[in-house]
Motif scaffolding. Structure first.
Motif, short mmCIF file in Angstrom:
data_model
loop_
_atom_site.label_atom_id
_atom_site.label_comp_id
_atom_site.label_asym_id
_atom_site.label_seq_id
_atom_site.Cartn_x
_atom_site.Cartn_y
_atom_site.Cartn_z
N LEU A 127 -59.69 44.59 23.98
CA LEU A 127 -60.83 44.98 23.15
C LEU A 127 -60.49 44.83 21.67
O LEU A 127 -59.33 44.99 21.27
CB LEU A 127 -61.24 46.41 23.46
N PRO A 128 -61.49 44.57 20.82
CA PRO A 128 -61.25 44.36 19.38
C PRO A 128 -61.14 45.69 18.63
O PRO A 128 -61.93 45.98 17.71
CB PRO A 128 -62.49 43.57 18.95
N LYS A 131 -60.83 45.87 14.63
CA LYS A 131 -62.09 45.56 13.94
C LYS A 131 -63.10 46.69 14.11
O LYS A 131 -63.85 47.02 13.18
CB LYS A 131 -62.66 44.24 14.44
N THR A 322 -67.56 45.90 27.23
CA THR A 322 -67.22 44.77 26.38
C THR A 322 -66.58 45.17 25.05
O THR A 322 -65.85 44.38 24.46
CB THR A 322 -68.47 43.92 26.07
N LEU A 323 -66.86 46.39 24.57
CA LEU A 323 -66.34 46.80 23.27
C LEU A 323 -65.51 48.07 23.31
O LEU A 323 -64.34 48.07 22.96
CB LEU A 323 -67.49 46.98 22.27
N ARG A 368 -69.20 39.15 15.01
CA ARG A 368 -67.89 39.10 15.68
C ARG A 368 -67.99 39.23 17.20
O ARG A 368 -67.00 38.98 17.90
CB ARG A 368 -67.01 40.23 15.15
N TYR A 369 -69.13 39.60 17.69
CA TYR A 369 -69.24 39.91 19.12
C TYR A 369 -69.03 38.68 20.00
O TYR A 369 -68.26 38.72 20.96
CB TYR A 369 -70.61 40.53 19.39
N SER A 371 -67.54 35.84 19.38
CA SER A 371 -66.16 35.36 19.32
C SER A 371 -65.25 36.20 20.21
O SER A 371 -64.41 35.66 20.94
CB SER A 371 -65.66 35.40 17.87
N HIS A 372 -65.45 37.51 20.15
CA HIS A 372 -64.68 38.41 21.02
C HIS A 372 -64.98 38.15 22.49
O HIS A 372 -64.07 38.09 23.33
CB HIS A 372 -64.99 39.86 20.67
N LYS A 375 -63.20 35.10 24.10
CA LYS A 375 -61.81 35.38 24.44
C LYS A 375 -61.73 36.27 25.68
O LYS A 375 -60.90 36.05 26.57
CB LYS A 375 -61.11 36.05 23.27
N LEU A 376 -62.59 37.28 25.73
CA LEU A 376 -62.57 38.21 26.85
C LEU A 376 -62.92 37.53 28.16
O LEU A 376 -62.29 37.75 29.20
CB LEU A 376 -63.53 39.38 26.57
#
Length: 474
Positions: A127-128, A131, A322-323, A368-369, A371-372, A375-376
């Motif tokens: 998870l980011p 950020k 997701t976050l 940014r979502y 892009s994250h 990767k996820l």
């Protein structure tokens, strides 16, 4: 379907990778097969060398192919030979066997020194968080009253605008006025159920289903009609038709994409038919689509809400998968029931949490979502393949495994002689937590099944944990 403009914007390398992924997963290309050279890909698809390389890098990141210096690219994915789990066949009687004891036992064992294959959340390292921490800190210092005040009952306007913007990914046409924020997806479902049912009403669901839905139904005194479900295509449409025509069903509740626990996705045509059925019988559908953003293919699957023109589909989702699970930021589209649900939220919660809503809104606003998520998705797809291969290697012959195309749940069906509740008692002593199948029904079924989450990064420790489970089963 995506509109032409969206289709033009699809990255060419993703299309190439998607085509090769399909050939690998379908067995057209098998482990050891040599792939076309970069130059051949350029000629076949009329793309640049950098685009062809991007496609192969993406396949490498998913552990589907590997590069051999001075030789080329080869398939390294071993297609599992395990059969799919059986389509479920729950009894037509309304189940009421409380499984809260086993649910509590599993979740009371949550510990940082245990391997939590039972937890349906991604690991913190996926998870980011840094950020999000910056967004949270900014909110704390710059938001009105430092985020200590109440939000409007409908929720943070900035967050609702961002959610509406993201709805275009599944061909939705939401505005911020169509959306209400909640305390996670469970909070969204709870408020919808309270507004639309009363004690003694019957709800129709897929089976097996996320145990939290069953616990909600029991706590509200509802009767639960479990319907047959396929591990790949979700709820059986014919069974749903019969249920709606013969039973006094008050509402339906379905997980449309990458369901928990089976991992199946309802095909688009079936989603259209479900919407047609609920419109015909004027029965609301609570649609849980909190896994939809975690797709492994080239496009996000649509949901039933995509086809809803009557306001009968109440779409529920969250950013918990997701976050940040602990932020408890969820939302729903109340549709034609907006006023009833608004009153329920005001009576039960007054407002959603100010700080976490604003922090997530700021994160989304900065772009940014996606892009994250890219990767996820790659990590989860990679995990899924590795977990499936390990189960195939270490579990007894005849073990059946689901094949999700997104999310992070694997449904495993063992020999009928195996009781996975008893297996849990053995694995937890080894500091490995699994989710027994009995948690996901109110009937006496799925005793030989279990759910494993591949939300933990693939490591030797995870490989050994799956090997240990397999040894305990044998």
């Amino acid at each position: 379907m995506r509109n032409p403009e969206q289709q033009r914007n699809t990255y060419l390398y993703e299309t190439i990778a998607g085509n090769l992924t399909h050939q690998i997963l379908s067995g057209v290309l098998i482990s050891g097969d040599k792939l076309p050279s970069i130059r051949e890909i350029c000629q076949q698809y009329k793309v640049s060398m950098s685009t062809a390389l991007q496609a192969y890098y993406l396949l490498e990141s998913k552990s589907l192919i590997r590069s051999v210096p001075k030789s080329g690219y080869y398939v390294c994915y071993i297609n599992p030979t395990n059969a799919l789990p059986n389509k479920s066949n729950p009894s037509l009687y309304l189940g009421n066997e409380d499984t809260s004891n086993i649910v509590s036992k599993v979740y009371d064992s949550i510990s940082s020194d245990h391997i939590m294959l039972s937890l349906g959340v991604p690991a913190a390292e996926l998870l980011p968080l840094s950020k999000l921490n910056k967004a949270f800190s900014h909110t704390l210092h710059h938001h009105a009253a430092h985020g200590s005040g109440y939000e409007h009952v409908m929720g943070n306007p900035k967050l609702r605008r961002q959610i509406a913007r993201l709805s275009a990914n599944w061909d939705g046409k939401l505005t911020e006025n169509d959306i209400m924020t909640t305390a996670g997806c469970t909070g969204a479902m709870l408020q919808a159920i309270i507004a639309l049912t009363k004690r003694g009403d019957t709800i129709a669901i897929e089976s097996p289903v996320y145990f939290g839905i069953l616990q909600l139904a029991l706590s509200l005194g509802l009767k639960v009609l479990e319907l047959p479900t396929h591990p790949e295509t979700g709820i059986e449409i014919d069974a749903l038709k019969i249920a709606l025509s013969k039973n006094k069903v008050k509402l339906c509740l379905l997980i449309s994409n990458f369901s928990n626990p089976m991992g199946g996705t309802i095909p688009s045509e079936n989603k259209k038919e479900i919407v047609r059925l609920i419109e015909h019988y004027q029965i609301p559908l609570i649609e849980n689509d909190m896994y939809g953003d975690l797709y492994f293919g080239t496009e996000r699957p649509e949901n039933c809400k995509t086809y809803d023109e009557s306001g009968l589909v109440l779409l529920c989702s969250s950013f918990s998968k997701t976050l940040a699970p602990g932020y408890r930021v969820g939302w729903l589209t109340p549709g034609k029931f907006a006023e009833q649900i608004r009153r329920v939220k005001f009576a039960t919660a007054i407002s959603s949490t100010t700080l976490t809503q604003e922090a997530v809104a700021c994160f989304l606003e900065k772009g940014r979502y996606e892009s994250h998520l890219k990767k996820l998705r790659i990590t989860l797809n990679n995990n899924c393949l590795n977990y499936m291969e390990a189960i195939s290697n270490y579990f007894p012959k005849g073990t059946k495994i689901s094949r999700p195309q997104g999310g992070f749940m694997l449904w495993v069906e063992l020999d009928p002689k195996i009781n996975t509740a008893g297996l849990y008692d053995k694995t937890i002593k080894m500091k490995i937590s699994i989710a027994p199948g009995r948690m996901f029904t109110l009937q006496n079924q799925y005793n030989n099944c279990l759910r494993l989450s591949y939300g933990l990064p693939w490591t030797n420790q995870i490989n050994n944990a799956i090997k240990t489970i397999g040894n305990l089963i044998r």
